[in-house]
Design a protein around this motif. Structure first.
Motif, PDB file in Angstrom:
ATOM      1  N   SER A 218       0.916  -1.598  -0.060  1.00 40.58           N
ATOM      2  CA  SER A 218      -0.162  -0.135   0.397  1.00 40.58           C
ATOM      3  C   SER A 218       0.433   1.161  -0.182  1.00 40.58           C
ATOM      4  O   SER A 218       0.372   2.396   0.358  1.00 40.58           O
ATOM      5  CB  SER A 218      -1.253  -0.201   1.622  1.00 40.58           C
ATOM      6  N   THR A 219       2.202   0.790   0.140  1.00 35.62           N
ATOM      7  CA  THR A 219       3.057   2.092   0.299  1.00 35.62           C
ATOM      8  C   THR A 219       3.798   2.494  -1.112  1.00 35.62           C
ATOM      9  O   THR A 219       3.859   1.344  -1.579  1.00 35.62           O
ATOM     10  CB  THR A 219       4.150   2.453   1.148  1.00 35.62           C
ATOM     11  N   GLU A 220       5.039   3.354  -1.315  1.00 32.89           N
ATOM     12  CA  GLU A 220       5.089   3.375  -2.809  1.00 32.89           C
ATOM     13  C   GLU A 220       6.182   2.537  -2.542  1.00 32.89           C
ATOM     14  O   GLU A 220       6.645   1.993  -3.322  1.00 32.89           O
ATOM     15  CB  GLU A 220       5.385   5.018  -2.959  1.00 32.89           C
ATOM     16  N   ALA A 224       7.912  -0.381  -4.496  1.00 35.48           N
ATOM     17  CA  ALA A 224       8.987  -0.839  -5.210  1.00 35.48           C
ATOM     18  C   ALA A 224      10.367  -1.725  -5.302  1.00 35.48           C
ATOM     19  O   ALA A 224      10.584  -2.465  -5.509  1.00 35.48           O
ATOM     20  CB  ALA A 224      10.067   0.904  -5.130  1.00 35.48           C
ATOM     21  N   SER A 225      10.559  -2.660  -3.623  1.00 31.88           N
ATOM     22  CA  SER A 225      10.684  -3.311  -3.475  1.00 31.88           C
ATOM     23  C   SER A 225      10.353  -4.637  -3.823  1.00 31.88           C
ATOM     24  O   SER A 225      10.763  -5.134  -4.329  1.00 31.88           O
ATOM     25  CB  SER A 225      10.834  -3.351  -1.376  1.00 31.88           C
ATOM     26  N   ILE A 226       9.221  -5.077  -3.679  1.00 33.14           N
ATOM     27  CA  ILE A 226       8.171  -5.986  -4.558  1.00 33.14           C
ATOM     28  C   ILE A 226       7.811  -5.678  -6.020  1.00 33.14           C
ATOM     29  O   ILE A 226       8.712  -6.841  -6.585  1.00 33.14           O
ATOM     30  CB  ILE A 226       7.004  -5.732  -4.263  1.00 33.14           C
ATOM     31  N   GLN A 227       8.656  -4.685  -6.505  1.00 32.77           N
ATOM     32  CA  GLN A 227       8.817  -5.161  -7.896  1.00 32.77           C
ATOM     33  C   GLN A 227      10.408  -4.940  -8.925  1.00 32.77           C
ATOM     34  O   GLN A 227      10.437  -5.693  -9.696  1.00 32.77           O
ATOM     35  CB  GLN A 227       8.611  -2.888  -8.712  1.00 32.77           C
ATOM     36  N   THR A 228      10.907  -4.225  -7.701  1.00 33.63           N
ATOM     37  CA  THR A 228      12.638  -4.882  -8.149  1.00 33.63           C
ATOM     38  C   THR A 228      12.918  -6.096  -7.960  1.00 33.63           C
ATOM     39  O   THR A 228      13.561  -7.436  -8.008  1.00 33.63           O
ATOM     40  CB  THR A 228      13.739  -4.246  -6.920  1.00 33.63           C
TER      41      THR A 228
END
Length: 315
Positions: A218-220, A224-228
Motif C-alpha cells: 500500500s506504500t510507494e 518499489a521493493s516488490i517490483q525490484t
C-alpha cells in the motif's frame, strides 16, 4: 482451520509466480476451499479439463511405463514426459487439487530418461499455464544441457514457467491450436486494511534492520521493493529464453508477446517455437532432429532482422 488456510494462502503469496493470472487466483481460491469463486468458473471454461483428460489418455496410450518414473512412458526408444497443469516445486495438496505438475517429480523423470540406456530421445508433452518460480533456473539449465535430444510438443498452452522450461529444449513443436508465451513474473499479496469480521485487525512487525522482509504494497516504497524483486526474476527468465531460443534479450522483450500468449503461427514467425505438428508425428520422427535448422531458424532470423529494422526506425 481458518488460521491454517490463511497461513497456506500466505505461503502461496510469499514467492513470485510465472503463471497466467487467473490460475494464481484459482490456486488461492482452492486453498481457501472457495469453490464458488468466479475465477474457478473462468478457469474451468478455458478448456483445460477436457484437454487434460485427452492428454492423460494420450500418454497412457504411448508405449509402456518407463521404469523408475512416476508418470512417463517409453515407445521405440522415445520417452514421453508430461507437463500438465500448474507447476509447483514439489507434490502438495494444492497441485493435486489443480491437476498440476510437481517440478521435482518432472525433473526426476527427465533424469531417469536421460540415464536410461533404453531411451534415445525425450518428448515432453505440455499443456500448462505456468507456476512457481522456485527451482526453474536449475531445471532450465538441466534441460538445456541434456545429452539426449528433447522435443517439447505443446498440445494446449505452454505459458510462463512452462515456456521458461520448454524454451531450453532442442525443438518446440505446436499443435495448430496451441499457444506459447506469457513471459513475465507476478507477485500476489494483500494487506488487511480494516478490522475483520471478528473485530480484530492483523498487524505485522519486523525487525528494525529488515524493512523489506514484509514490504507494504500500500506504500510507494513497498511497491518499489516488490517490483525490484519480480523484475530481477523476470530478467533471469528472459535471459534463459534468449539463450535457449538462440535470439537476443532485446528480441525476446520486443517480439515474444510482451507477457501475452501467442498463437502457433505468430509464435513460429517470431522464433518462439519451431513448427506445427502432431504428437504422433513427433513420436515417429527419427531421433536427433536439431532445432537450429529449417523453418525454425529462418523464422527466427527473419524476426530478428525485422526487430532491428523497427528499432532503427524508432531511433
Amino acid at each position: 482451520m481458518k488460521q491454517e488456510l490463511t497461513a497456506l494462502v500466505a505461503a502461496i503469496r510469499a514467492q513470485p509466480w510465472a503463471i497466467m493470472p487467473d490460475y494464481l487466483n484459482a490456486i488461492e481460491a482452492i486453498a481457501l476451499r472457495a469453490l464458488d469463486e468466479d475465477v474457478l468458473r473462468r478457469v474451468a471454461q478455458d478448456g483445460h479439463v477436457p484437454r487434460l483428460e485427452a492428454n492423460l489418455s494420450a500418454v497412457a496410450a504411448v508405449g509402456t511405463r518407463l521404469e523408475g518414473t512416476g508418470m512417463s512412458t517409453i515407445r521405440d526408444g522415445t520417452a514421453v514426459v508430461p507437463m500438465f497443469g500448474p507447476i509447483f516445486p514439489r507434490a502438495s495438496m494444492v497441485n493435486a487439487s489443480t491437476d498440476g505438475t510437481s517440478l521435482d517429480a518432472y525433473m526426476r523423470d527427465i533424469r531417469v530418461a536421460q540415464a536410461s540406456t533404453d531411451v534415445t530421445r525425450i518428448v515432453t508433452l505440455v499443456d500448462s499455464p505456468g507456476g512457481v518460480v522456485s527451482g526453474l533456473g536449475e531445471a532450465a539449465e538441466t534441460l538445456r544441457a541434456s545429452a539426449k535430444p528433447i522435443t517439447a510438443f505443446v498440445t494446449g498452452n505452454c505459458a510462463s514457467a512452462a515456456y521458461w522450461l520448454c524454451s531450453q529444449v532442442r525443438e518446440i513443436v505446436l499443435d495448430r491450436s496451441a499457444a506459447v508465451g506469457s513471459i513475465g513474473v507476478v507477485a500476489s499479496m494483500s494487506r488487511q486494511e480494516v478490522a475483520d469480521v471478528n473485530g480484530r485487525r492483523s498487524y505485522e512487525i519486523v525487525s528494525s534492520n529488515a524493512p523489506d522482509k514484509r514490504p507494504d504494497p500500500s506504500t510507494e516504497e513497498g511497491r518499489a521493493s516488490i517490483q525490484t524483486e519480480i523484475d530481477a526474476v523476470e530478467t533471469l527468465f528472459i535471459e534463459d529464453v534468449a539463450n535457449g531460443r538462440g535470439v537476443s534479450v532485446d528480441h525476446v522483450r520486443a517480439e515474444f508477446g510482451r507477457g501475452a500468449l501467442v498463437s502457433a503461427k505468430r509464435a513460429i514467425a517470431a522464433g518462439m517455437a519451431d513448427r506445427v505438428g502432431t504428437l504422433e508425428g513427433v513420436l515417429t520422427e527419427e531421433s536427433g532432429r536439431t532445432r537450429k535448422t529449417g523453418a525454425g531458424r529462418s523464422a527466427r532470423a527473419t524476426a530478428e532482422i525485422e526487430a532491428r529494422r523497427r528499432a532503427a526506425m524508432r531511433n
